[in-house]
Write an enzyme that holds these catalytic residues in place. Sequence first.
Site, short mmCIF file in Angstrom:
data_model
loop_
_atom_site.label_atom_id
_atom_site.label_comp_id
_atom_site.label_asym_id
_atom_site.label_seq_id
_atom_site.Cartn_x
_atom_site.Cartn_y
_atom_site.Cartn_z
N ASP A 51 0.84 -1.13 0.17
CA ASP A 51 0.08 0.18 0.08
C ASP A 51 1.09 1.09 -0.12
OD1 ASP A 51 -2.43 -1.36 -0.12
OD2 ASP A 51 -2.84 -1.17 2.36
N LYS A 73 -2.86 4.27 -3.45
CA LYS A 73 -3.49 5.51 -4.25
C LYS A 73 -2.19 6.29 -4.23
CE LYS A 73 -7.57 6.86 -2.64
NZ LYS A 73 -8.53 7.20 -1.67
N MET A 186 -7.98 8.79 9.57
CA MET A 186 -8.64 9.20 8.33
C MET A 186 -9.79 10.27 8.81
SD MET A 186 -9.00 5.60 6.48
CE MET A 186 -9.61 4.54 8.03
C1 LIG Z 1 -6.43 3.15 5.74
S1 LIG Z 1 -6.06 3.46 7.48
C2 LIG Z 1 -4.56 2.40 7.52
C3 LIG Z 1 -4.54 2.25 9.05
C4 LIG Z 1 -3.29 1.16 9.48
N1 LIG Z 1 -3.60 -0.10 8.84
C5 LIG Z 1 -2.77 1.04 10.93
O1 LIG Z 1 -2.89 0.39 11.70
O2 LIG Z 1 -2.27 2.07 11.13
C6 LIG Z 1 -5.04 4.96 6.89
C7 LIG Z 1 -5.02 5.97 7.94
O3 LIG Z 1 -4.32 5.52 9.10
C8 LIG Z 1 -3.47 6.64 9.74
N2 LIG Z 1 -1.88 6.33 9.61
C9 LIG Z 1 -1.33 5.56 9.16
N3 LIG Z 1 -0.04 5.65 9.20
C10 LIG Z 1 0.16 7.02 9.78
C11 LIG Z 1 1.17 7.72 9.80
N4 LIG Z 1 2.47 7.29 9.70
N5 LIG Z 1 1.08 8.99 10.35
C12 LIG Z 1 -0.10 9.48 10.71
N6 LIG Z 1 -1.21 8.69 10.54
C13 LIG Z 1 -1.19 7.45 9.98
C14 LIG Z 1 -4.10 7.93 9.12
O4 LIG Z 1 -5.38 8.44 9.77
C15 LIG Z 1 -4.29 7.48 7.67
O5 LIG Z 1 -5.32 8.19 6.94
#
Ligand SMILES: C[S@@+](CC[C@H](N)C(=O)[O-])C[C@H]1O[C@@H](n2cnc3c(N)ncnc32)[C@H](O)[C@@H]1O
Length: 269
Positions: A51, A73, A186
């Site tokens: 991803d 994306k 998100m």
């Molecule tokens: C589709 S979700 C995936 C979450 C992921 N599976 C997890 O456990 O962290 C995507 C969201 O995770 C959060 N996210 C993931 N990595 C991040 C990071 N390094 N910094 C801040 N937010 C993050 C944000 O809110 C982002 O929009």
Amino acid sequence: MIGRSLDISPASLPAFPPGTVWLCGAGPGDPGHLTLYVVSALRQADVIVHDALVDPRVLDFAHPEAEIIFAGKRGGKPSIAQDEIGEMLITLARQNRRVLRLKGGDPFVFGRGGEEALVLAEAGVPFRVFPGITSGLGGLAMASIPATMRGVNQAVILATGHSADDHTRLDWAALGRLKLPLVLYMAVRTLPDIAAALVAGGMDADTPAAVIENATLPDERIMVSTLDRVAKDLERQAFGPPALVVIGEIVRLREELRLLALQAAREAV
Ligand SMILES: C[S@@+](CC[C@H](N)C(=O)[O-])C[C@H]1O[C@@H](n2cnc3c(N)ncnc32)[C@H](O)[C@@H]1O
């Protein structure tokens, strides 16, 4: 000596059988947060389907001959449809390859890992799941915000600000009444509505709130505000995805911890 017995060769960790899919979490971003299982999976995989949230440095652990497929994306273009990803994983596994499906954070936390596991199971493709540190916990810890703290909170809510369909839409006002800390994934776009609903539900408008953008990465940015101001501050300071929003008294501990750490560092000089 520490490290002497550290063996992350496939011999000490599970072998990745051809024809299977391993659904793995890459953690919040910084490769230092990868688990040994996932590093070993990266070394053994023939093909890696990842991803957008997987940091390029994580892919440096891949076998030099591994095929790397981006399935996220990019630049506002629509991402590959979820069912196409499922089909791709099934096809690759049926070619008798070791297929690593790599997702940011943990695959089972707002990562659609559950859906992919189901598709594989229904197709009869053998798979395993290896968790990663979810950004909503790892990102917080790295920002000096404890997810729970004795005397402050006995629960923490991980929620998505993105409601894919109406029947799973959260009752934010009801969550506001609970006055429990919230970690929102998100939620950049929907934050104004969420914050207003939380206040309407009874959460104090001056509850501390933080936004963590690019958690654990070199370009990480952290902003501390309050519930009634956080959406405006986020816009003013142009914070954008990927970002976490943390709302609750646990945010206060960040400043406290940072002050004490600074003091200790000064005294140590
Ligand atoms: C589709 S979700 C995936 C979450 C992921 N599976 C997890 O456990 O962290 C995507 C969201 O995770 C959060 N996210 C993931 N990595 C991040 C990071 N390094 N910094 C801040 N937010 C993050 C944000 O809110 C982002 O929009």
